[in-house]
Design a protein around this motif. Sequence first.
Motif, PDB file in Angstrom:
ATOM      1  N   LYS A   1     -25.570  68.352 -63.700  1.00  0.00           N
ATOM      2  CA  LYS A   1     -25.490  67.447 -64.849  1.00  0.00           C
ATOM      3  C   LYS A   1     -24.680  68.069 -65.984  1.00  0.00           C
ATOM      4  O   LYS A   1     -23.972  67.369 -66.705  1.00  0.00           O
TER       5      LYS A   1
ATOM      6  N   ALA B   1     -28.149  64.374 -52.834  1.00  0.00           N
ATOM      7  CA  ALA B   1     -28.611  63.258 -53.680  1.00  0.00           C
ATOM      8  C   ALA B   1     -28.449  63.627 -55.159  1.00  0.00           C
ATOM      9  O   ALA B   1     -28.017  62.798 -55.966  1.00  0.00           O
ATOM     10  N   ALA B   2     -28.763  64.861 -55.507  1.00  0.00           N
ATOM     11  CA  ALA B   2     -28.595  65.302 -56.906  1.00  0.00           C
ATOM     12  C   ALA B   2     -27.129  65.210 -57.315  1.00  0.00           C
ATOM     13  O   ALA B   2     -26.807  64.796 -58.436  1.00  0.00           O
TER      14      ALA B   2
ATOM     15  N   ALA C   1     -24.896  63.120 -56.013  1.00  0.00           N
ATOM     16  CA  ALA C   1     -24.564  61.686 -56.124  1.00  0.00           C
ATOM     17  C   ALA C   1     -25.109  61.094 -57.422  1.00  0.00           C
ATOM     18  O   ALA C   1     -24.553  60.136 -57.952  1.00  0.00           O
ATOM     19  N   GLN C   2     -26.185  61.680 -57.934  1.00  0.00           N
ATOM     20  CA  GLN C   2     -26.848  61.104 -59.115  1.00  0.00           C
ATOM     21  C   GLN C   2     -26.517  61.855 -60.405  1.00  0.00           C
ATOM     22  O   GLN C   2     -27.027  61.511 -61.461  1.00  0.00           O
TER      23      GLN C   2
ATOM     24  N   LEU D   1     -24.951  59.634 -63.161  1.00  0.00           N
ATOM     25  CA  LEU D   1     -25.420  58.243 -63.297  1.00  0.00           C
ATOM     26  C   LEU D   1     -26.308  58.050 -64.531  1.00  0.00           C
ATOM     27  O   LEU D   1     -26.925  58.978 -64.993  1.00  0.00           O
TER      28      LEU D   1
END
Lengths: 236, 236
Positions: free
Chosen positions: A178, A229-230, A232-233, A236
Amino acid sequence: MHTFWGSVDGTLLRLDPEEIPHALKVLRLQPGDALHVLDGSGNRYTGTVTRAHKKEVIAEVQETLYDFGAVSGHLHLAIAPTKNVDRMHFFLEKAVEMGIHEVTPLVSFHSERRHWNAERAVRVMKAACTQSHKGKLPVLHPLQSLEDLIKQTDATRIRACMATCLEAPKESWVEILKAQPERPALLCIGPEGDFSLAEWEHAQQAGFQHVHLGAHRLRTETAGLYAVAAFAQRGL
Amino acid sequence: MHTFWGSVDGTLLRLDPEEIPHALKVLRLQPGDALHVLDGSGNRYTGTVTRAHKKEVIAEVQETLYDFGAVSGHLHLAIAPTKNVDRMHFFLEKAVEMGIHEVTPLVSFHSERRHWNAERAVRVMKAACTQSHKGKLPVLHPLQSLEDLIKQTDATRIRACMATCLEAPKESWVEILKAQPERPALLCIGPEGDFSLAEWEHAQQAGFQHVHLGAHRLRTETAGLYAVAAFAQRGL
């Protein structure tokens, strides 16, 4: 319209031999039919069949779509294949669907699996690309030792991370992604028995960062899925 | 120390019959041996074997650990089982590892699978609990129609969501979880052919929220994994 894997030469599309039986016997492809072809480059070609023979299926390119289903950023996972290879194939399929870019099957000190059928893995990845509408086939490296991977990694250029259950300070993989969503990232995930302390120390000396994947005890392939998944997210 | 599934009655632990062959023949459990027992309640019992017979294995509780591996918050996924049941078992295993609380196998308009072996699914979930150190067995509801699920859901009490590929305004599942990480959430994930427009309208009337799971086309079970990973990462 059906999608097949093939190769392109100028405006000529040629289906991969393993696609031909399905194309002819099940889908009954004939000259004049329209199709999509992926060649793994990132492009999706739309073409018209000009020859449909059991030895070759040829089509003429009508349209090229660039960067079909492209995924921004860059995620490279180096993961020790599990003893049960089905688990690794399932991981690969899901990782491609969720947008991984590069995979290295890893051999480390506690690895139970030290051989690896790359051809089957590529078939799984190609099918996942077709299914999830991605034109770019992720890079699948040959089986590699952790030592060689560390040697080849420039940790000043990419964000190089290693996930372990060892007792040592760690940052959150989710937070790292992030904080710098655009920076290319490499994550190493160990085998059932984890990386050894010596392996982690070696990686640390090469500039790798120690990361955790949340509060749960995850199997190798679940750790891989969690990590993708982390990614891909992350934005977002 | 090995972990087994069983039941508890006062200070008496009794291994489940299906655990006995493995416990006796492979692990050669004998009176005096120490073991862990899970009963799905959330507790982990440590005990000492007092009787090891092929018809019953009994142990005496020495210690009880409450809320073993408890996962905060509450995630309920209602998901249409895939045609290939192995995919669903793989999903269940990973969902338990990553911390799901409640699963409903769903039958909807486009469902290809309308029967479901709950016993096998529970075995998969129990093994995942053992492996990932969780004392609480997630609730697995019987196969249910979407209509019944909607009828039973109080969308004023829980955050009820439905993920579809339909063209209609949507919010991000990831953002919803992050905004209210402690609020119990229900997410419905449809079959290979998605939910129908009528189904979404019906859910909408009952107060369900329309959500998306990112930019990629995901298979049913991949959507499930993506959703559970987002839950596991919501507060990190």
